[in-house]
Design a protein around this motif. Sequence first.
Motif, PDB file in Angstrom:
ATOM      1  N   PHE A 158      45.072  46.571  37.773  1.00 12.20           N
ATOM      2  CA  PHE A 158      45.632  45.754  38.857  1.00 12.20           C
ATOM      3  C   PHE A 158      46.337  46.657  39.871  1.00 12.20           C
ATOM      4  O   PHE A 158      47.100  47.549  39.519  1.00 12.20           O
ATOM      5  N   ARG A 160      48.786  46.366  42.885  1.00 12.56           N
ATOM      6  CA  ARG A 160      49.709  45.466  43.578  1.00 12.56           C
ATOM      7  C   ARG A 160      49.665  45.670  45.094  1.00 12.56           C
ATOM      8  O   ARG A 160      49.666  44.697  45.874  1.00 12.56           O
ATOM      9  N   GLN A 170      50.427  35.492  45.520  1.00 13.00           N
ATOM     10  CA  GLN A 170      50.825  36.008  44.214  1.00 13.00           C
ATOM     11  C   GLN A 170      50.400  35.089  43.072  1.00 13.00           C
ATOM     12  O   GLN A 170      50.112  35.550  41.969  1.00 13.00           O
ATOM     13  N   TRP A 173      47.128  36.317  41.545  1.00 11.91           N
ATOM     14  CA  TRP A 173      46.957  37.679  41.053  1.00 11.91           C
ATOM     15  C   TRP A 173      46.389  37.712  39.627  1.00 11.91           C
ATOM     16  O   TRP A 173      45.414  38.416  39.359  1.00 11.91           O
ATOM     17  N   LYS A 174      46.968  36.962  38.744  1.00 10.98           N
ATOM     18  CA  LYS A 174      46.503  36.975  37.356  1.00 10.98           C
ATOM     19  C   LYS A 174      45.115  36.370  37.237  1.00 10.98           C
ATOM     20  O   LYS A 174      44.260  36.869  36.493  1.00 10.98           O
ATOM     21  N   LYS A 175      44.858  35.308  37.982  1.00 14.18           N
ATOM     22  CA  LYS A 175      43.541  34.659  37.921  1.00 14.18           C
ATOM     23  C   LYS A 175      42.444  35.603  38.373  1.00 14.18           C
ATOM     24  O   LYS A 175      41.349  35.611  37.803  1.00 14.18           O
ATOM     25  N   GLN A 177      42.447  38.779  38.075  1.00 14.01           N
ATOM     26  CA  GLN A 177      42.240  39.818  37.077  1.00 14.01           C
ATOM     27  C   GLN A 177      41.304  39.337  35.978  1.00 14.01           C
ATOM     28  O   GLN A 177      40.716  40.134  35.252  1.00 14.01           O
ATOM     29  N   GLU A 178      41.145  38.015  35.887  1.00 12.18           N
ATOM     30  CA  GLU A 178      40.321  37.423  34.837  1.00 12.18           C
ATOM     31  C   GLU A 178      39.034  36.804  35.354  1.00 12.18           C
ATOM     32  O   GLU A 178      38.117  36.540  34.577  1.00 12.18           O
ATOM     33  N   SER A 191      37.905  39.395  43.143  1.00 14.69           N
ATOM     34  CA  SER A 191      38.687  40.257  42.266  1.00 14.69           C
ATOM     35  C   SER A 191      38.918  41.642  42.844  1.00 14.69           C
ATOM     36  O   SER A 191      39.957  42.268  42.602  1.00 14.69           O
TER      37      SER A 191
END
Length: 305
Positions: A158, A160, A170, A173-175, A177-178, A191
């Motif tokens: 990741f 930033r 923000q 961000w996690k979504k 990454q997956e 992504s």
Amino acid sequence: MIDLTLLGCGGNVPMPNRFLSSLFINYKGSKILIDCGEGTQVAIKKNNCGFKNIDLILITHLHGDHIIGLIGLLQTMGNSGKTDDLTIVGPAGMIDAMNAIKVLVEYLPYKIFVIENPKEKFSLEHDILKDIEISTIDLEHSTECMGYSLYFKRKARFDRERAISNKVPQILWKKLQENDTVIYGDNTYHSNMVLGEERRGIKLSFVTDTRPTFEIPQFIYESDLFVCEGMYGDDLDISKAVKNKHMTFREAASLANAGNVDKLLLTHFSPSIGEPKDFIQNATNLFKETIIGEDGLTLSLSYKD
């Protein structure tokens, strides 16, 4: 993390203390089986590995000590509530073998897809298994035989600053990454808008029932774990190894050394070997990081960084 269970480490015939060749892989809850000798489903039950979520079975060759357990296993998987598709990969002749097996297990509550003799790297269209790149190699045995290399890919690191510069909210961000793509409001985010440096995955190689070949070291190169047959522990059995197209411990260790792997796991022991650990020095003299397989042995492979 990848969890492994060596269900069976025997070759040729099952022994009272040794099931036949089979490796169980648990990756994010999806299960992979490499080879399925007689007694495999008993070993799965004994080690609490589970039947329902086996999504992929890789068969090295069609000798009975590597495939005969499929007949009972497929039925047991159906009785355990499996309804999701199952993919079986194997060498030339795999389709005919599965057609014969289906005569005995005709009614199953899931579909079986067979991939025969793949020559290119491939992945499956599966939510979890799509992250695994599978390669094969032709081996030197008394019948068509394939080795497998599984590369468990890892998402890039990741970044930033990249996410901020691309004005990615923000909350995404996690979504990202997956998932490759996320739609948020009127915008589509990818992504690569939040990911940066590539990270190394995990490589697992499995080679059994073969003489050493020049191609194997490159095929297994830098594997985190190299699972290899060690049919004969004693160096004096080299003539048997040549005749029967198998390997000694020392030959397997030589391949591990040439392939620059991290660890070597020896398996597929001849019924004539009472205690494989008695011969471990024949391997460790060439490759220190050698593990002697035993039924029920568990290992975990983790990302290096």
